[in-house]
Design an enzyme around this catalytic site. Structure first.
Site, PDB file in Angstrom:
ATOM      1  N   HIS A  31       0.835  -1.197   0.000  1.00  0.00           N
ATOM      2  CA  HIS A  31       0.000   0.000   0.000  1.00  0.00           C
ATOM      3  C   HIS A  31       0.865   1.241   0.000  1.00  0.00           C
ATOM      4  CE1 HIS A  31       0.721  -1.437   4.109  1.00  0.00           C
ATOM      5  NE2 HIS A  31       0.678  -0.179   4.513  1.00  0.00           N
ATOM      6  N   HIS A  54       1.069   5.116   1.230  1.00  0.00           N
ATOM      7  CA  HIS A  54       0.517   6.135   2.124  1.00  0.00           C
ATOM      8  C   HIS A  54       0.549   7.483   1.395  1.00  0.00           C
ATOM      9  CE1 HIS A  54       1.098   3.787   5.988  1.00  0.00           C
ATOM     10  NE2 HIS A  54       1.958   3.153   5.211  1.00  0.00           N
TER      11      HIS A  54
END
Lengths: 216, 216
Positions: A155, A157
């Site tokens: 992922h 940020h």
């Protein structure tokens, strides 16, 4: 110990890549991991057109769809990607963007997924700037325990940075890579913020489409 | 003060974006900034096929092409992107990836450029893992002074993370966002490392092409 925002019972994902330096071929059997909180998010939120997001009251973006896991405030849900508010944000507007299928590290994403991640990183960045009014931000993506990756589903940020030298900023440096404490997300604030960001995403996507069309 | 690895005389780039939350239309006149060190790098290194990089002795990747600016060890040079070794690496294999044209922040990149950045972030990550043997790494991209951006031409950092808790790791946390000291690049080591990474990029690109072809 790095704080595991999804509970400490999360098991490590066994590596299926014999040569970690070469992206591996994708097998459908690896596309979801039943213990992965981000796979859970992917499985409960259907894709919608980012240029025309559902109303905030729509059941398809109901934050409680991930119950009994923490409420999830969806920002983006396409056939290939999902984005949502971090449940322990480093600042207001802290967002996570990940591929919908289970990809432990960036090198596990397909070429098409990685291009799509790049495309939406810019769109989400522009949307978060519009929705928060904060013009500076960090993009961070951690791969592996030594790099402070906590949830083993890759992922990015996107983290607004309102000021350079306040207490939050000091804490940011300490917590981004695994030390210190974060705030918990206020759910009412989160619902309103997510709605603002979804609408900003739609504006950015429509502006891009319009710019492309004017060039034809 | 954040250390400016390209000297402290670098002037801030005036914002040309009236609405920073919406990506602006691209004008050829903004595609290069004569004071920008990354525009200088872009201007002296011609594009080459990443699947078939030049020999290390080739004049087109001569590190001294950026003279009198610091030597530049090119990792990638496509029509749209350039990547090179950070001259003050946080770890061995610390690489920067940026659009060839001058784009102050990620939101200033075009949709196509941002997709290309995503595509090559994965390729460079896989190549750096292969070339260094280090399987964990961070991807970081800072936008604006409050987010510790130093050179105002947007760039992604790809930073191998050999261990979690050595001195370098402590320093990493402190320096990634603008404090503390970094090492300077050893030029002989850098030349050999850049060659290894360029060859690893070629292997990853050719493996991707082969996988795509086998699916036809």
């Amino acid at each position: 110990m790095a704080p595991n925002t999804y509970g400490s019972s999360l098991p490590p994902i066994p590596s299926t890549d014999l040569d970690p330096g070469l992206p591996h071929t994708h097998h459908a059997s690896l596309d979801s991991d039943s213990d992965c909180p981000f796979c859970h998010i992917s499985s409960v939120f259907p894709a919608y057109n980012p240029a025309d997001p559902p109303a905030p009251t729509s059941s398809v973006i109901n934050p409680d769809l991930t119950s009994p896991q923490p409420a999830t405030f969806i920002i983006l849900s396409t056939p290939h990607l999902v984005a949502f508010l971090d449940i322990m944000p480093l600042s207001l507007g802290h967002i996570l963007l990940c591929p919908r299928p289970h990809r432990p590290k960036l090198t596990d994403a397909s070429p098409a997924e990685s291009a799509e991640l790049g495309r939406y990183l810019r769109i989400l960045s522009a949307a978060v700037v519009r929705a928060t009014g904060v013009g500076d931000w960090n993009v961070v993506q951690n791969n592996g325990a030594a790099a402070a990756q906590v949830v083993p589903h890759m992922h990015f940020h996107v983290i607004p940075r309102p000021e350079l030298r306040d207490k939050r900023s000091e804490r940011f440096t300490a917590t981004m890579f695994g030390r210190g404490q974060r705030d918990e997300l206020d759910e009412e604030e989160a619902g309103e913020l997510a709605e603002r960001v979804r609408r900003a995403v739609a504006e950015v996507v429509r502006a891009d489409e319009w710019e492309m069309e004017s060039k034809l």
